[in-house]
Design a protein around this motif. Structure first.
Motif, short mmCIF file in Angstrom:
data_model
loop_
_atom_site.label_atom_id
_atom_site.label_comp_id
_atom_site.label_asym_id
_atom_site.label_seq_id
_atom_site.Cartn_x
_atom_site.Cartn_y
_atom_site.Cartn_z
N ALA A 1 4.68 -2.42 2.87
CA ALA A 1 4.45 -3.81 3.06
C ALA A 1 4.17 -4.24 4.42
CB ALA A 1 5.06 -5.34 2.51
N GLY A 2 2.56 -4.82 4.53
CA GLY A 2 1.75 -5.49 5.68
C GLY A 2 1.26 -4.99 6.80
N GLY B 1 -4.41 2.64 -3.92
CA GLY B 1 -3.86 1.36 -3.84
C GLY B 1 -2.49 1.84 -2.84
N ASP B 2 -1.21 1.54 -2.84
CA ASP B 2 -0.23 1.72 -1.66
C ASP B 2 0.24 2.81 -2.45
OD1 ASP B 2 0.84 1.04 -3.37
OD2 ASP B 2 2.31 -0.61 -2.47
N ARG B 3 -0.30 3.49 -2.97
CA ARG B 3 0.53 4.63 -3.21
C ARG B 3 0.02 6.17 -3.08
NH1 ARG B 3 2.13 5.22 -9.41
NH2 ARG B 3 -0.41 5.22 -9.61
N ILE B 4 0.52 6.74 -2.34
CA ILE B 4 -0.73 8.20 -1.68
C ILE B 4 0.42 9.24 -2.66
CG2 ILE B 4 -0.93 9.12 0.18
CD1 ILE B 4 -0.78 6.94 2.17
N ARG C 1 -7.82 5.20 8.18
CA ARG C 1 -7.38 4.31 8.64
C ARG C 1 -6.98 2.85 7.47
NH1 ARG C 1 -13.80 5.68 9.28
NH2 ARG C 1 -13.82 6.09 11.23
N LEU C 2 -6.21 2.42 8.92
CA LEU C 2 -5.35 1.09 8.23
C LEU C 2 -6.98 0.07 8.49
CD1 LEU C 2 -1.51 2.09 9.05
CD2 LEU C 2 -3.56 1.61 7.02
N GLU C 3 -6.77 -0.67 7.40
CA GLU C 3 -7.76 -2.05 7.63
C GLU C 3 -6.81 -3.13 7.37
OE1 GLU C 3 -10.55 -0.92 5.46
OE2 GLU C 3 -11.59 0.86 6.62
#
Length: 543
Positions: free
Chosen positions: A508-509, A527-530, A541-543
């Motif tokens: 998170a964050g 989403g946030d699952r890889i 990239r992290l945006e």
């Protein structure tokens, strides 16, 4: 090539190590040469590297394959002439490549004129240029120091009636760096090559230069019986407090750096073999901007390869080396090739090769690639009668030596000796290397060679990977995750070391993951699952 004009070109650079004897033979004597390297410069440039590092090509009796130098300012006829070297420099520079040469300063050959004079008497002008010592009253060696190549590190000389120090072969006597005349003479040889246009120096056994003046015994290394039972070399039984890594070495490194700085845009990379103290040594040798530019250690040149171990190495380096710089490598001319070390029995060596270069390209530091790893070459299995390495011959069969990683490059699969030479090569060309020859992989867009080229091109396109900061993230037992960041670019780098698929959630964050076109096998993002396949990689990239 604008970046190559920067004085800090070495920071984050990709360096391609060439073992000249096994790269390309143009004279038909079975050994590679400088003209052969010049002939293959377009191939090297096409990999996307920034520099080449040449293992020794100096005049030598070749007792230790050129690491026993008898003339620091001459090319051994085996490799060609000084004009051939100049032509190689010109060809490399024309293709945008820097040239780093291997300087073996800690010791010379016993056939070097300096040593011939030094051993002649105790009173001649060079009598103190090497490390001489009287025997103990019972005639034994001055102390308990051991040679890496087996036996005591002391050899008796019948003329001087003293012992001389050799950390390697008896024919490789150690120079006495406590003598300023020795330092001056060695720096003069360095200037010779700077004047010929070399761009940097790889310093062999850089922490071996200075010995303890008092010649104190090394203490016993406290290790378990189980660990000791695995050792094939008694050198590992000692804690090497006095035969290397002495504080006086820092002053010589400052002199060395000052010489390089006179020329501008030059670099230095030191080989640090210092066991448990290696990263502390790297920190002291590269800090302050007045000693070495960078160092490499053997931390990732051994059998350990796991998410936890690599994370430990990164953490230790970042903690120890505040303003210094490291050069990471997975293979070189002294160790078993990494695809053989790290591929499980029955596993996919090509998958290991692809995963490894992805990881190496994402680490913070400069990186070294050893010739043949871009082809996914595995360690060659050689018969005892084919060995040329004195280290392997001495410790066979418990240790098979270094020849298995030094066999010739195979350029054309269907040609005699793989087009390396028209004569019998100095080491055999393994039949199973033919399937990985350059001509085979050039025409295969899914080859290891193609993957190396794509990965190195990707690294060069993203400054965060070459000069950016690194921040380690929590991950599973078999996963390694970190962020590389510089300027406006933040990259998430995620690696699954396991042989089975795995999932990982973005903390998170941390930001939103935006996938980019990184050479596979890649992960799937939801989403946030890889989702990571076995030996899967994500750079996004992290945006």
């Amino acid at each position: 090539m604008a970046a190559m004009d920067n004085a800090d070109w070495w920071r984050g650079a990709v360096i391609y190590q060439i073992y000249p004897r096994s790269f390309q033979d143009t004279t038909g004597d079975g050994s590679g040469d400088l003209r052969g390297i010049a002939q293959r410069v377009p191939y090297i440039a096409a990999l996307g590297v920034d520099a080449i590092w040449l293992s020794p090509f100096f005049k030598s009796p070749m007792a230790d394959m050129g690491y026993d130098v008898s003339d620091y300012c001459a090319v051994d006829p085996m490799f060609g002439t000084i004009e051939d070297f100049d032509a190689l420099i010109e060809a490399a520079h024309r293709h945008g490549l820097k040239v780093i040469i291997d300087q073996v300063l800690s010791h010379s050959s016993d056939r070097h004129p300096w040593f011939i004079e030094s051993r002649a008497s105790r009173t001649n002008p060079k009598s103190d240029w090497y490390v001489w010592a009287d025997p103990k009253p019972d005639g034994t060696a001055p102390n308990n120091w051991l040679s890496i190549f087996g036996g005591p590190a002391w050899e008796w000389d019948s003329t001087r009636k003293q012992y001389y120090l050799h950390n390697f072969l008896a024919s490789q006597p150690d120079l006495n760096f406590h003598n300023p005349d020795v330092q001056d003479a060695l720096l003069k040889t360095v200037r010779f090559w700077l004047e010929r246009g070399v761009d940097g120096f790889r310093l062999d056994t850089v922490n071996f230069y200075v010995h303890d003046r008092q010649l104190r015994d090394n203490p016993t290394l406290r290790v378990s019986k189980a660990a000791k039972a695995k050792q094939t070399n008694p050198y590992e039984y000692q804690n090497h407090l006095y035969d290397k890594t002495q504080p006086e070495n820092l002053e010589f490194l400052k002199r060395f750096r000052a010489l390089l700085d006179e020329y501008g845009g030059r670099t230095s990379v030191g080989e640090v073999g210092d066991g448990r103290r290696s990263l502390k040594t790297v920190a002291s040798y590269t800090s302050g901007g007045d000693k070495l530019h960078m160092c490499y250690t053997f931390d990732l040149l051994g059998p350990d390869f796991s998410a936890a171990y690599v994370r430990k190495c990164i953490t230790a380096f970042e903690a120890a080396v505040a303003d210094g710089w490291i050069c990471w490598a997975f293979s070189n001319h002294d160790v078993v090739r990494h695809v053989s070390r790290w591929t499980e029995p029955g596993g996919d060596a090509d998958a290991t090769a692809r995963f490894s270069i992805a990881l190496l390209a994402c680490l913070r530091g400069s990186i070294c690639i050893y010739q043949g790893e871009e082809l996914g070459l595995e360690e060659a299995e050689l018969a005892f009668e084919d060995l040329r390495d004195p280290y392997g011959i001495r410790f066979w069969p418990g240790f098979k030596g270094r020849d298995g990683c030094r066999t010739p490059i195979v350029w054309d699969s269907n040609e005699p000796n793989g087009s390396f030479s028209t004569a019998k090569p100095w080491l055999p060309v393994p039949d199973d290397h033919r399937a990985r020859a350059v001509d085979v992989q050039e025409s295969d867009h899914g080859s290891v060679l193609a993957h190396y080229r794509a990965t190195l091109a990707f690294r060069k396109q993203h400054p965060a990977l070459t000069v950016g900061r690194i921040e380690l993230l929590d991950a599973g037992k078999d996963q390694l995750a970190f962020i590389r960041e510089t300027g406006n670019e933040r990259l998430l780098c995620l690696f699954n070391f396991a042989g089975i698929a795995a999932e990982w959630r973005v903390p998170a964050g941390a930001g939103t993951v935006a996938p980019i076109d990184f050479p596979g096998p890649v992960a799937a993002v939801d989403g946030d699952r890889i989702s990571l396949p076995p030996l899967g990689v994500l750079v996004a990239r992290l945006e």
